[in-house]
Design a protein around this motif. Structure first.
Motif, PDB file in Angstrom:
ATOM      1  N   UNK A  30       5.306  10.482 -37.203  1.00 40.62           N
ATOM      2  CA  UNK A  30       4.956   9.936 -36.509  1.00 40.62           C
ATOM      3  C   UNK A  30       4.631   8.972 -35.349  1.00 40.62           C
ATOM      4  N   UNK A  31       6.014   9.507 -34.121  1.00 37.14           N
ATOM      5  CA  UNK A  31       6.631   9.083 -32.832  1.00 37.14           C
ATOM      6  C   UNK A  31       5.001  10.132 -32.449  1.00 37.14           C
ATOM      7  N   UNK A  32       4.648  10.831 -33.127  1.00 31.43           N
ATOM      8  CA  UNK A  32       3.438  11.758 -32.352  1.00 31.43           C
ATOM      9  C   UNK A  32       2.487  10.698 -31.901  1.00 31.43           C
ATOM     10  N   UNK A  33       2.373   9.815 -32.934  1.00 33.29           N
ATOM     11  CA  UNK A  33       1.443   8.958 -33.683  1.00 33.29           C
ATOM     12  C   UNK A  33       0.754   7.637 -32.593  1.00 33.29           C
ATOM     13  N   UNK A  60      15.226  14.791 -24.881  1.00 32.35           N
ATOM     14  CA  UNK A  60      14.689  15.158 -26.045  1.00 32.35           C
ATOM     15  C   UNK A  60      14.166  15.979 -26.756  1.00 32.35           C
ATOM     16  N   UNK A  61      15.511  15.810 -28.242  1.00 25.85           N
ATOM     17  CA  UNK A  61      15.708  16.344 -29.022  1.00 25.85           C
ATOM     18  C   UNK A  61      15.202  16.228 -30.554  1.00 25.85           C
ATOM     19  N   UNK A  71       5.649  18.545 -24.951  1.00 26.14           N
ATOM     20  CA  UNK A  71       6.299  19.077 -24.078  1.00 26.14           C
ATOM     21  C   UNK A  71       5.075  18.581 -23.352  1.00 26.14           C
ATOM     22  N   UNK A  72       3.279  18.379 -24.377  1.00 27.23           N
ATOM     23  CA  UNK A  72       2.569  18.057 -23.598  1.00 27.23           C
ATOM     24  C   UNK A  72       2.431  16.608 -23.774  1.00 27.23           C
ATOM     25  N   UNK A  73       3.088  15.451 -24.887  1.00 22.36           N
ATOM     26  CA  UNK A  73       2.836  14.263 -24.474  1.00 22.36           C
ATOM     27  C   UNK A  73       4.048  13.664 -22.877  1.00 22.36           C
ATOM     28  N   UNK A  74       5.194  14.378 -22.667  1.00 22.32           N
ATOM     29  CA  UNK A  74       5.835  13.675 -21.884  1.00 22.32           C
ATOM     30  C   UNK A  74       5.713  14.787 -20.802  1.00 22.32           C
ATOM     31  N   UNK A  80      13.643  22.230 -19.416  1.00 30.18           N
ATOM     32  CA  UNK A  80      15.296  22.023 -20.056  1.00 30.18           C
ATOM     33  C   UNK A  80      15.274  21.443 -20.769  1.00 30.18           C
ATOM     34  N   UNK A  81      14.368  20.489 -20.321  1.00 32.78           N
ATOM     35  CA  UNK A  81      15.721  18.485 -20.710  1.00 32.78           C
ATOM     36  C   UNK A  81      14.839  18.492 -22.402  1.00 32.78           C
TER      37      UNK A  81
END
Length: 364
Positions: A30-33, A60-61, A71-74, A80-81
C-alpha cells in the motif's frame, strides 16, 4: 521554519497491507499506492511531509523486491540511503540497521522513524501540528531520551496500541511514559479515551541512534552488536548476519522495557492521523464528512451508481455500475475483484490468508 541540523528521517517501508487486498499486494504494497487521490503515493507523501525537517537526510529501509519501485518514486534520495532488507525481520531490525548506519554516518545525528504508509493531511491540524510535535521530540531526544509521539485519540479505537501518559518533564517539552498498552477491548478503550491520560501509539520514535542501539543492547547485546557489524561490514556482513536477527518489533524489543525502566518520553500530539488499515478507514479518509454518497478512488467517469454508498476503486479501466447497495466496497483489479460490505473490511485479511494456504501466490 527551517530544517533541523543533524536530524534524519528513517522511513521503514515494509508489509503487504493485506486488509487492502487486492489493491495492495506483497509485490505492490500500500505504501507504493496513491490512496488519497493526491497524485502522490503514501511513501512520497511521507517524504514530502518530512522534507521541511530534514531536507535530503532521508533513509528508507525496504524489501529487496520493492527497492526499484522505491527508487523510482523517490529519485531525490541518494542510492546509498535506500537500504534493502534481504528478508523481513520486523521493525527492530529495520530501524536498528538504519540507526547503526547513521551512528557511523553522523555522530551528532538524531533520527526519527516514521512509517511509509500513514496519512497526515495538510493544514494546522495536520502537518503543522505534526511538525511542531516532531521538533519537541527532537529537543527531548537530544537530551538522551527515547521519545515517542502519542496521538490524541478521536474515538475508542480497538485496533491501535495506547500510551499511558505520565507527568510532564521538567527540562524538555515532553511527558514521562507510564506504560505501553496492547490493543484493548472496546470497553477498556472507552475508559482510556474518557480519562484523557492515553494516546494512540502510532509507532513514531525519535532518538539518538546510539541511544536506541544501547537500549537494545541492554536486553539483547548480540542483536545490537550484529546490527553494528552489518553497518560496518557491508554486503558480506548483511548476507551472513541478517538471517540470524530476531524477528521482533521495536515496541517489544526496546520501547516497552524502556518504559518499565522510566527511560522513555512521549510528546502528545493533536494532529490528524490515519494509518489506512482497511477499506473502511480508507473510505472515512476519502469522505470525512460521511456524506453517504459513493466515493471513487480513481477515474470517477468509470463509475455510475444509484441509491448506493461506499467505496469503489476502478483499477482496470472497466466500467462499474452499483445499484441499491449501502456501505459496499468494490475493488476492481486486473486479476481479482473484491466485493464486500464495509463492516466486513477487516475480514479481507482472512481471504488473503486462505489464498496463501492454497498456494495462490499469484494473487497475493
Amino acid at each position: 521554519m527551517s530544517s533541523v541540523d543533524h536530524f534524519w528521517a528513517v522511513i521503514p517501508a515494509g508489509g503487504a497491507g493485506t486488509r487492502l487486498w487486492p489493491l495492495s499486494r506483497a509485490g505492490a504494497p500500500k505504501f507504493l499506492h496513491d490512496l488519497t487521490g493526491s497524485g502522490r503515493s503514501l511513501l512520497q507523501a511521507t517524504a514530502d511531509r518530512l522534507g521541511p525537517l530534514v531536507e535530503d537526510r532521508i533513509v528508507v529501509v525496504t524489501g529487496a523486491a520493492h527497492l526499484p519501485a522505491v527508487a523510482r518514486q523517490l529519485p531525490e534520495v541518494p542510492e546509498h540511503y535506500l537500504v534493502a532488507e534481504p528478508t523481513p525481520r520486523d521493525s527492530m531490525a529495520a530501524i536498528g540497521l538504519a540507526a547503526a548506519l547513521l551512528e557511523r554516518e553522523d555522530p551528532d545525528a538524531v533520527m526519527g522513524s516514521f512509517a511509509a504508509d500513514h496519512v497526515i493531511p495538510d493544514g494546522a491540524a495536520g502537518r503543522d501540528a505534526f511538525e511542531q510535535c516532531v521538533r519537541d521530540a527532537i529537543t527531548t531526544a537530544e537530551a538522551g531520551w527515547l521519545v515517542t509521539l502519542g496521538i490524541e485519540p478521536t474515538y475508542a479505537a480497538t485496533g491501535f496500541g495506547y500510551i499511558h501518559v505520565g507527568d510532564a518533564m521538567a527540562d524538555v517539552p515532553a511527558h514521562h511514559v507510564k506504560e505501553f498498552v496492547e490493543k484493548p477491548s472496546a470497553p477498556v478503550a472507552t475508559q482510556y479515551v474518557a480519562s484523557g491520560d492515553y494516546r494512540w501509539n502510532a509507532g513514531m520514535f525519535v532518538v539518538r541512534p546510539s541511544v536506541l542501539l544501547d537500549l537494545l543492547g541492554e536486553n539483547d547485546p548480540g542483536f545490537a552488536a550484529d546490527l553494528r557489524a552489518i553497518a560496518a561490514g557491508g554486503e558480506e556482513a548483511m548476507a551472513r548476519l541478517w538471517p540470524t536477527l530476531p524477528k521482533i518489533a521495536l515496541d517489544h524489543a526496546v520501547a516497552e522495557p524502556a518504559a518499565s525502566a522510566g527511560r522513555i518520553a512521549v510528546v502528545p500530539g493533536a494532529f490528524d492521523w490515519e494509518d489506512v488499515g482497511d477499506f473502511a478507514s480508507l473510505g472515512d479518509l476519502l469522505d470525512p464528512d460521511a456524506s453517504g454518497a459513493l466515493t471513487v478512488l480513481g477515474d470517477a467517469d468509470l463509475v455510475r451508481s444509484r441509491s448506493s454508498s461506499g467505496l469503489v476503486v476502478p483499477g482496470t479501466g472497466r466500467f462499474v455500475a452499483v445499484l441499491g447497495l449501502d456501505d459496499v466496497v468494490i475493488v476492481d483489479t486486473d486479476d481479482a475483484l473484491l466485493v464486500a460490505a464495509r463492516d466486513h473490511a477487516q475480514d479481507v485479511k482472512a481471504i488473503v490468508n486462505g489464498l496463501k494456504d492454497e498456494g495462490r501466490t499469484d494473487l497475493v
